[in-house]
Design a protein around this motif. Structure first.
Motif, short mmCIF file in Angstrom:
data_model
loop_
_atom_site.label_atom_id
_atom_site.label_comp_id
_atom_site.label_asym_id
_atom_site.label_seq_id
_atom_site.Cartn_x
_atom_site.Cartn_y
_atom_site.Cartn_z
N ARG A 12 0.84 -1.20 0.00
CA ARG A 12 0.00 0.00 0.00
C ARG A 12 0.87 1.24 0.00
O ARG A 12 0.56 2.24 -0.68
CB ARG A 12 -0.92 -0.01 1.23
CG ARG A 12 -1.97 -1.10 1.18
CD ARG A 12 -2.92 -0.96 2.36
NE ARG A 12 -3.88 -2.07 2.36
CZ ARG A 12 -4.99 -2.12 1.62
NH1 ARG A 12 -5.28 -1.11 0.83
NH2 ARG A 12 -5.79 -3.17 1.70
N ALA A 13 1.97 1.24 0.79
CA ALA A 13 2.88 2.38 0.80
C ALA A 13 3.51 2.54 -0.59
O ALA A 13 3.69 3.67 -1.08
CB ALA A 13 3.95 2.17 1.86
N LEU A 14 3.89 1.40 -1.19
CA LEU A 14 4.48 1.45 -2.55
C LEU A 14 3.48 2.01 -3.55
O LEU A 14 3.82 2.84 -4.42
CB LEU A 14 4.94 0.04 -2.95
CG LEU A 14 5.67 -0.10 -4.28
CD1 LEU A 14 6.96 0.70 -4.26
CD2 LEU A 14 5.95 -1.56 -4.59
N SER A 15 2.21 1.60 -3.46
CA SER A 15 1.17 2.08 -4.37
C SER A 15 0.93 3.56 -4.20
O SER A 15 0.77 4.31 -5.17
CB SER A 15 -0.13 1.30 -4.10
OG SER A 15 -1.20 1.83 -4.86
N ALA A 16 0.95 4.02 -3.00
CA ALA A 16 0.74 5.44 -2.73
C ALA A 16 1.91 6.27 -3.26
O ALA A 16 1.71 7.38 -3.77
CB ALA A 16 0.56 5.65 -1.23
N GLU A 17 3.14 5.74 -3.12
CA GLU A 17 4.32 6.48 -3.56
C GLU A 17 4.38 6.56 -5.09
O GLU A 17 4.83 7.56 -5.66
CB GLU A 17 5.60 5.80 -3.00
CG GLU A 17 6.87 6.56 -3.29
CD GLU A 17 6.89 7.90 -2.59
OE1 GLU A 17 7.48 8.86 -3.11
OE2 GLU A 17 6.29 8.02 -1.46
N ALA A 18 3.92 5.52 -5.75
CA ALA A 18 4.01 5.47 -7.22
C ALA A 18 2.73 5.93 -7.89
O ALA A 18 2.58 5.77 -9.11
CB ALA A 18 4.36 4.05 -7.66
N ARG A 19 1.81 6.48 -7.22
CA ARG A 19 0.47 6.78 -7.76
C ARG A 19 0.56 7.80 -8.90
O ARG A 19 -0.14 7.68 -9.92
CB ARG A 19 -0.41 7.31 -6.63
CG ARG A 19 -1.86 7.62 -7.09
CD ARG A 19 -2.74 8.06 -5.93
NE ARG A 19 -2.24 9.26 -5.29
CZ ARG A 19 -1.76 9.32 -4.09
NH1 ARG A 19 -1.71 8.21 -3.37
NH2 ARG A 19 -1.32 10.45 -3.58
N ARG A 20 1.36 8.79 -8.81
CA ARG A 20 1.39 9.87 -9.79
C ARG A 20 2.37 9.59 -10.94
O ARG A 20 2.03 9.72 -12.12
CB ARG A 20 1.77 11.18 -9.13
CG ARG A 20 0.72 11.63 -8.10
CD ARG A 20 1.16 12.95 -7.50
NE ARG A 20 0.19 13.40 -6.48
CZ ARG A 20 0.34 14.50 -5.77
NH1 ARG A 20 1.42 15.25 -5.94
NH2 ARG A 20 -0.59 14.83 -4.89
N ARG A 21 3.60 9.21 -10.55
CA ARG A 21 4.64 9.14 -11.58
C ARG A 21 4.79 7.75 -12.16
O ARG A 21 5.23 7.61 -13.32
CB ARG A 21 6.01 9.57 -10.98
CG ARG A 21 5.98 11.02 -10.47
CD ARG A 21 7.34 11.41 -9.94
NE ARG A 21 8.36 11.30 -10.98
CZ ARG A 21 9.67 11.51 -10.76
NH1 ARG A 21 10.06 11.80 -9.52
NH2 ARG A 21 10.52 11.40 -11.77
N TYR A 22 4.45 6.72 -11.44
CA TYR A 22 4.68 5.36 -11.94
C TYR A 22 3.38 4.56 -11.77
O TYR A 22 3.25 3.76 -10.83
CB TYR A 22 5.83 4.68 -11.16
CG TYR A 22 7.09 5.53 -11.12
CD1 TYR A 22 7.88 5.65 -12.27
CD2 TYR A 22 7.46 6.21 -9.95
CE1 TYR A 22 9.03 6.44 -12.23
CE2 TYR A 22 8.60 6.99 -9.93
CZ TYR A 22 9.40 7.10 -11.05
OH TYR A 22 10.51 7.86 -11.02
N PRO A 23 2.42 4.78 -12.68
CA PRO A 23 1.13 4.09 -12.57
C PRO A 23 1.27 2.59 -12.70
O PRO A 23 0.51 1.83 -12.10
CB PRO A 23 0.31 4.69 -13.69
CG PRO A 23 1.28 5.33 -14.63
CD PRO A 23 2.47 5.70 -13.87
N ALA A 24 2.24 2.14 -13.53
CA ALA A 24 2.39 0.69 -13.69
C ALA A 24 2.76 0.06 -12.35
O ALA A 24 2.25 -1.01 -12.01
CB ALA A 24 3.48 0.41 -14.74
#
Length: 1636
Positions: A12-24
């Motif tokens: 979940r932390a990884l998903s939140a961190e990558a939400r804007r710049r790394y959608p994949a």
């Protein structure tokens, strides 16, 4: 489930961190969350790579935050085994990419992940992955852009990875598990001993693992893991050599880092190199070559290889190779060691040499390493002696102290001491930097020396440890075992130790002694002394004699110091040797014990304790030092270093505890000899004797302080020999000859001090041996046991051996002081251990007998003291066959003339002997005794007392069935032997000796006579007792009467003056008289104790007669003392047995006859001697009668009185003027007065009362005409009341002319007492004579009013009269034994006495100028008492006196009462007061006799008669007084009457008014018949009819001029009116009051 939750949170932390710049990445993370919910375990995660893929995808983005999250999650998956092996390559690729990133956190996460991979199941199995993983660590390590933390982490990670790889190799190759590295190097403890022990423990564990794991051969083929490890090792070796790593793809790496890792591998994975051939080849060819190249020490080396740290790593690697692989790398290790040794002597930087010394020290303190090196090299003939080279190299470093400058040397030594002190406190000093700084130069040099010293000590402790191993393994005997001079050591460890000692001892000794001599620090001294102790003990166990002696000698060199510094330096320069202690004692300066000395001494004590069984001849070295120490301890100039500069006494300084401790250790060393083997004890004693003997030889050729010190050494040796002996008493026999022999040698020396030492030592030794447990039950036992016989033989041998030196010493020397010392020793032995001796008594007694004949007083005194101990305390332990010798020896001392007191005391010891011997008489049967007892039992029956004494005597002679202590025959012989000696001594010319012998003889017979048989008693009487009496009597009669002159005491003024001798002892005759007195006293004691038994002996009566003859002669011809003793002899016998009924009548009469004869023949003189003899005889007569009165008859009693009468009359004649001169009764008469009360006749002798009392009456004053009465001549018919004429006249002594008032005065109380004790009949017969005699005595008042004679007579008269009246009142006059005429005679005499004494001698003015007021008052009181007895006792009691006697008695009182009124008025005034008072008292008695009291119950017939007589006398007397008063008043006119007359008239009127008389009394008054009738009819008895008779006289007195008289007359007249019933009613009450 916790892992899943954490991963889901990370996704979940990884998903939140990558939400804007790394959608994949965001979509993948959300998809992974959904898949994660369907997974339940890590194994399912490993099979599903989608979750891992999303984390790798996050890392590929190369975003720092995403990379950190991704790497963290990958770590978690790997840690939980949630990643498959197939994913490793992809993970490593990702990590390699991240290693290129510049972010530090990412780099640290990368290294952390790699480490987790190595620690997990993902550890790479192929070479590529392994190389890639390790390459990532090295890349970060060598990257110049990496931070310090990253590089440090990379280095640590690489090191851990290498360790994990080799751990995996060990596991896969099935090698023994365990790491045996030392953490780079072996850490040091606070002492070298601790280092050696620690290394020894490590070595044991290592050897154990090698043994368990080395059973299989070295293996050639390798597994993949083994190959990977080998590739890694080869690359590391190449990198360490400065090359590139092909497999790791690294061109270069810091050499120190790589070398550190190689050092770690070599030290931690020993079995890898020992069991895998490939690894061993790499070690041998590559690593060793690398190290050899790195060890080059030429100056061209620059760069990293020249750095100290690099050198330290190289040397540590060398150390590990030598320590762990020397067995397989022989050549390489030999090269390494040679290079190391060579470095110590090269001119290299100090830090370099220090590093090498640290390595060498490590080898030395590791026992296993040193053992392997010595075995592989020094003990191998083809190899170099590398251990010896190491030790010499270390010794050279230590010896550099000597070649340095003095100041630098002292500083270095101080620094070395400080380092040892710091190490002892746990503070380690190490060299971390270059020592180029001059400030640390001294410390560095000190460090080098310290390391060298520790290395040498390590070798020492290693040798000691290996020696202990050999002892534990049984290859060597323990030092507690017996000493074997030629041991055969075949064990591997034992041979190794011996070789090491032989090779190294001298080098080590030189180095250690150098440092010890120059160091002062406590810690370094303790360490070096520990080394001394360890190596010396090892040498002792190994029986290496030369090293042992050398080390002991060196150690002894450091035991004592001196306050003089120059002397100390000179002593240091001396080579160690056995003469060191000799140099010590030659110093004259004060001895100062430094802490070094104290510790050295303690070390010496420890060595001696440890090696006591194996020291052997080496004991001499130890003992020389201990002797010097003993002198220092006892020297007043010895101090410890701390107080050497302050003048303190030992008592005031606490530092002197060192002396106490050393003294205690010195004593404990010899006390521990009890634990030594017997051969070791002999060696110790031999060494002590050798030391003492050396000093003895040198004493004769030296003098002064040296001689004193030699004596001190001898004293030390002797004391320690005693200590050894005392602590080995359980096995003393094999040691005794050595000890005693040396003491005898000393006693034979010409030096007095040495002789005293020898004597004291011999004393202590003998007493200690005899006081041991062996002699506790050293009583001879009887039995067939062979073991008992053997033990008795051994004890006999030992006891004789112990005592024999005394005999040898006494008889072999002519020195008086040695002989005296020998006797003192014997005395101490007898006092402390006499009861334990059994087999040596004959020798002891023979020695004492020879002493008695010595001329030296000191020897005789000492010998006798020993004899006294034997006689007082040791007789019970002396064998019976030696008792007669003991008695003879005692007799010899009694007869010697050297010392009088000894002779006297020896005589007393003969009494002790008889007391002991007599005890044996009670133990065994004796036919002769039984016969004697039967004779006693067959004698006729005697009195009860006699039978009781004989029964007691027989009871003592009864057989009790016990085993006799001494046979009866022996007892008899011994007793007669003693009696014979005493008899001979009884004739000794010295009075004191013979008197003591006489006392002892009779004391013995008296105390033990009940134990003697009849025949023995006969022998004693006729052979000893009576001959002693005859001899003493003969000598007393024939000896000189010339006075002796006392011993000359000196001169004064040219004249000699002598000791005074008492007059009773100043002639030979007087001295023999004293002896004779003692003989008589002894005979008296025997007769008192055994007379009932002795009188049954044959011819005893003849002996008794001879004794009586001797007593008669002694009384008549002997001195006063002899006479008194002779009398006492008879008296004692008679008194002792007469009361018990054991004295036959013949013996009693014989004694009485002797007394009678003695008084007849005694000289009629008044000298003191004759008086004393008479007194004694008279006392004897009194006591004789008192005790034997049941045996007396009339004739004997009459004879007794006649004897006393003779004595009285002789004394009065011969002492006629005695009373006049001395004013006292002669002594003989005083004695007679004392015995008269004892002569009361018994009941069967009641007729003797009259004889006794009349005998006493004849000594009172004779009768005068006033007392003569014809009735006195009348006697009772058939009564003999006087001594028969034949008894009175046979002494031809006149009966008249005996006048002794003082004697009569003393006799009156005796006479009265005897009279009061007489029976009633005899008393009544003699009563008139007694009263008459007392009356005559009372009438002497007129002629001699000042004398007490008449007073005692009055008191006696009162006593007998009161007694008689009292008995009449009790018996009511009904005594049938007393006749009426006798009583009439008694009352007539009483009336005569009252009439004459009261009228003629009382109440009168008698001339007297000498009486005091108190005496006059007493006389008046006495007059009143006789009057009171007459008026109140006699006339008022129911007595049996006739009427005419009563009239005479009342008339006597009236005559006394008429004195005042019958005298003319002019004369009354001249009359003394007491006269008128006496007259008035008589008048009062008349009133008392007439009065009657209704309440009193004392009215009786006699009282009524007396009242009737008295009332007529009283009325007549009152009428005369009243008329006389009125006539004299008219005659005097105006003048007043005398006071006495007024007092008399007033008293009469008052008493007349008070007087009430009984009706019977009133009946005889001269009244008118009508008045008598009226009185008879009156019921009231309180009437005063006597007033009516005197009424006319009262009427005439009413005109008297005296108002008082008129008032009393008025009262009386009223009473008359009352009697006549004429009083007024109104005045009746007043009259009554006045009358009352």
């Amino acid at each position: 489930m916790a892992l899943m939750a954490v991963l889901e949170s990370d996704l979940r932390a990884l998903s939140a961190e990558a939400r804007r710049r790394y959608p994949a990445v965001k979509d993948g993370a959300e998809h992974a969350i959904l898949k994660l919910r369907s997974v339940s375990s890590p194994s399912e995660l490993a099979q599903n790579e989608d979750i891992l893929r999303i984390f790798l995808m996050a890392c590929e983005v190369r975003s720092v935050k995403l990379s950190v999250i991704g790497l963290s999650c990958i770590q978690k998956l790997i840690s939980h085994d949630a990643v498959s092996q197939s994913a490793l390559k992809e993970i490593l690729s990702t990590l390699k990419n991240h290693a290129d990133m510049a972010d530090e956190s990412v780099q640290l996460k990368t290294l952390q992940t790699i480490l987790i991979i190595f620690q997990s199941r993902l550890l790479p199995e192929d070479e590529d992955n392994m190389a890639q993983a390790l390459g990532i660590c090295l890349q970060l390590l060598e990257n110049s852009r990496s931070s310090d933390s990253v590089r440090n982490t990379a280095a640590a990670t690489f090191r851990q990875a290498v360790a994990l790889i080799f751990d995996h190799v060990v596991q896969v190759e099935s090698l023994p598990v365990g790491k045996f590295g030392f953490g780079g190097h072996l850490s040091r403890t606070s002492s070298v001993t601790g280092d050696v022990n620690r290394s020894m423990n490590h070595s044991e564990s290592l050897d154990h693992e090698c043994t368990s794991g080395g059973s299989s051969l070295m293996r050639e083929p390798l597994t993949n893991a083994g190959k990977i490890g080998l590739r890694l090792l080869e690359d590391l070796t190449a990198l360490a050599a400065g090359g590139s790593a092909t497999w790791l793809r690294v061109n270069s790496l810091q050499r120190t880092f790589v070398l550190d890792i190689l050092e770690f591998i070599l030290s931690s994975y020993v079995f890898v190199f020992r069991m895998l051939v490939s690894y061993e080849q790499v070690l041998r060819h590559q690593i060793c070559s690398l190290i050899m190249t790195s060890l080059r020490t030429n100056a061209e080396i620059e760069g990293e290889a020249g750095e100290p740290y690099f050198r330290r790593l190289v040397l540590r690697s060398v150390a590990h190779i030598i320590r762990l692989y020397s067995s397989s790398l022989i050549t390489e290790c030999e090269v390494f060691l040679s290079m190391l040794v060579k470095v110590t002597s090269l001119d290299l930087p100090l830090w370099h040499r220090i590093l090498v010394l640290e390595i060498l020290r490590g080898f030395c303190v590791e026992a296993r390493t040193l053992r392997i090196l010595f075995q592989n090299f020094d003990m191998h003939p083809k190899n170099t002696n590398v251990v010896e080279g190491m030790v010499k190299a270390l010794a050279r470093v230590v010896s550099s102290v000597q070649v340095e400058f003095q100041e630098t040397s002292e500083e270095s030594l101080a620094a070395v001491a400080g380092m040892f002190s710091s190490k002892a406190k746990g503070i380690e000093w190490s060299l971390d930097n270059d020592a180029s700084n001059a400030a640390v130069l001294v410390a560095s040099e000190a460090h080098a020396i310290t390391l060298a010293i520790e290395g040498l000590l390590g070798v020492v402790f290693t040798v000691a440890t290996l020696t202990d191993e050999a002892v534990d393994a049984g290859e060597l005997e323990s030092p507690r075992c017996d000493y074997d001079p030629m041991p055969n050591c075949t064990g591997k460890t034992a041979v190794l130790c011996i070789s090491m000692v032989d090779s190294l001892w001298l080098t080590i000794l030189d180095a250690l002694s150098l440092i010890l001599s120059r160091s002062q620090g406590e810690a370094i001294i303790l360490e070096i002394l520990k080394g001394y102790q360890a190596f010396t003990q090892a040498c002792g166990v190994l029986h290496a004699v030369e090293p042992l002696n050398s080390y002991l000698a060196s150690l002894c060199k450091f035991t004592i110091s001196f306050s003089n510094e120059a002397d100390r330096r000179s002593s240091l320069s001396q080579s160690p040797g056995p003469k060191r202690s000799e140099a010590l004692v030659d110093q004259k300066d004060n001895i100062v014990l430094t802490p070094k000395n104290v510790q050295a001494l303690r070390t010496l004590f420890n060595i001696a304790h440890r090696l006591h069984n194996v020291l052997g001849p080496s004991w001499v070295l130890v003992l020389e030092t201990l002797a010097a120490l003993d002198r220092a301890i006892h020297s007043p100039h010895a101090t410890t270093q701390e107080v050497s500069t302050v003048k303190l006494t030992r008592e005031s300084s606490g530092h002197y505890s060192d002396f106490n401790i050393l003294s205690s250790l010195n004593s404990q060393l010899f006390e521990s000899s009890a634990l030594m083997h017997i051969s070791a004890v002999k060696s110790l004693l031999s060494a002590l004797r050798q030391l003492s003997h050396q000093c003895m030889v040198s004493i004769s050729s030296s003098s002064g302080p040296t001689s004193t010190q030699k004596i001190g050494s001898i004293s030390f040796s002797v004391e320690r020999m005693i200590s050894v002996l005392v602590n080995n008493l359980h096995r003393v026999e094999p040691l005794w000859d050595e000890v005693a022999g040396h003491f005898l040698e000393l006693a034979d020396n010409s030096n007095q001090h040495l002789r005293n030492i020898a004597l004291d030592a011999l004393d202590q030794s003998i007493c200690a041996v005899l006081g041991s447990e062996q002699f506790q039950n050293n009583a001879p036992s009887h039995g067939p046991s062979k073991e008992v016989e053997t033990r008795q033989a051994d004890l006999r041998s030992l006891e004789c051996a112990v005592i024999s030196p005394l005999m040898v010493l006494y008889f072999s020397t002519q020195s008086t002081d040695v002989r005296a010392g020998t006797l003192k020793i014997l005395l101490h032995i007898l006092e402390r251990c006499g009861e334990k001796l059994h087999y040596s008594w004959s020798n002891i007694l023979e020695m004492l007998r020879s002493v008695a004949d010595a001329s030296e007083k000191e020897l005789v005194t000492l010998g006798f003291q020993s004899l006294r101990v034997i006689m007082n305390d040791g007789l019970s332990s002396i064998p019976t066959d030696c008792l007669h010798v003991c008695v003879d020896v005692t007799g010899a001392y009694s007869a010697q003339k050297t010392e009088l007191n000894i002779s006297l005391t020896a005589v007393g010891l003969l009494w002790t002997a008889t007391d002991f011997i007599a005890k044996g008489l009670l133990s065994g049967p004796c036919e002769e005794k039984e016969a004697g007892n039967l004779d006693l039992l067959s004698t006729p029956k005697q009195m009860d007392g006699e039978k009781r004494e004989e029964q007691i005597f027989n009871r003592h002679n009864e057989v009790n069935g016990q085993t006799p202590l001494i046979s009866v025959v022996d007892c008899d012989k011994l007793l007669f032997s003693v009696f014979s000696l005493l008899q001979k001594l009884g004739a000794d010319e010295r009075p004191e000796v013979r008197n003591s012998a006489i006392r002892t003889l009779f004391q013995t017979l008296g105390s033990h006579g009940q134990k003697l048989s009849k025949s023995m008693w006969e022998d004693c009487l006729w052979n000893y007792v009576f001959p002693a009496l005859d001899r003493a009597s003969h000598m007393a009669a024939t000896s000189s009467k010339d006075e002796w002159q006392g011993k000359e005491l000196g001169t004064r003024g040219g004249k000699s003056f002598h000791m005074l001798i008492h007059h009773s002892r100043n002639t030979a005759q007087k001295q023999w008289d004293e002896t004779l007195v003692l003989v008589l006293g002894g005979i008296a004691r025997l007769l008192r104790s055994f007379f009932p038994f002795l009188r049954n002996l044959n011819n005893f009566w003849s002996g008794w007669e001879s004794l009586l003859i001797f007593v008669k002669n002694s009384i008549l011809n002997g001195s006063k003392e002899v006479s008194l003793a002779a009398i006492n002899c008879l008296q004692t016998t008679v008194l002792s047995h007469s009361a018990k009924g054991n004295l036959p009548m013949a013996y009693l009469k014989s004694v009485l006859g002797v007394y009678e004869f003695a008084l007849q023949k005694s000289p009629n003189c008044s000298d003191n001697t004759a008086a004393k003899v008479k007194q004694e005889i008279l006392h004897g007569l009194g006591e004789l009668y008192l005790q034997a009165q049941r045996m007396f008859d009339d004739n004997m009693y009459t004879q007794l009185l006649a004897i006393i009468d003779l004595a009285v009359k002789q004394t009065m004649i011969t002492n006629e003027n005695y009373e006049t001169e001395f004013g006292n009764v002669p002594p003989v008469l005083r004695t007679i007065l004392e015995i008269f009360p004892l002569l009361s006749p018994t009941e069967q002798l009641s007729s003797m009362w009259l004889i006794l009392l009349r005998e006493l009456l004849q000594y009172l004053p004779k009768s005068d005409s006033s007392f003569q009465n014809k009735e006195n001549e009348a006697e009772q018919p058939g009564t003999s009341d006087s001594i028969p004429d034949h008894a009175r006249t046979k002494y031809n002594t006149p009966n008249e002319g005996i006048r002794s008032h003082l004697f009569a005065e003393k006799l009156i109380p005796v006479l009265v007492d005897l009279f009061l004790r007489a029976p009633a009949v005899e008393k009544c017969i003699i009563f008139p004579e007694i009263v008459q005699s007392l009356g005559r005595c009372m009438t002497t008042r007129r002629d001699n009013p000042d004398s007490s004679f008449w007073r005692l007579a009055v008191e006696g008269f009162n006593r007998i009269l009161v007694d008689d009246v009292g008995k009449i009142a009790v018996n009511r006059g009904q005594d049938l034994k007393v006749s009426r005429p006798a009583r009439l005679r008694v009352w007539k005499e009483i009336a005569d006495v009252y009439e004459i004494f009261l009228v003629g001698h009382c109440g009168r003015a008698l001339p007297s100028n000498s009486l005091s007021a108190e005496a006059l008052k007493a006389d008046e009181s006495l007059e009143m008492s006789i009057l009171d007895i007459l008026g109140d006792k006699v006339l008022k009691s129911p007595i049996d006196a006739p009427f005419d006697i009563l009239q005479r008695l009342v008339s006597t009182i009236d005559r006394c009462a008429s004195r005042t009124c019958s005298l003319p008025v002019e004369t009354v005034e001249l009359m003394p007061v007491h006269c008128s008072k006496f007259s008035l008292t008589c008048l009062e008695k008349l009133f008392s006799l007439c009065s009657f009291d209704n309440e009193a119950n004392d009215w009786n017939f006699t009282r009524a008669e007396v009242s009737k007589i008295a009332i007529m006398v009283l009325v007549s007397r009152c009428d005369y007084i009243l008329n006389k008063f009125l006539a004299d008043e008219n005659y005097l006119g105006e003048r007043r009457l005398p006071a006495a007359r007024l007092e008399e008239i007033i008293f009469v009127l008052q008493e007349l008014a008070r007087l009430k008389i009984h009706l019977d009394t009133a009946s005889i008054l001269p009244l008118h018949p009508s008045l008598k009738g009226a009185l008879a009819m009156e019921e009231n008895k309180d009437k005063r009819p006597h007033l009516i008779v005197l009424f006319p006289s009262f009427c005439e007195l009413v005109v008297s001029r005296e108002a008082g008289v008129r008032d009393l007359v008025q009262i009386v007249l009223r009473l008359v009116s009352k009697e006549l019933t004429l009083e007024k009613i109104s005045t009746a009450v007043d009259v009554q009051k006045n009358a009352s």
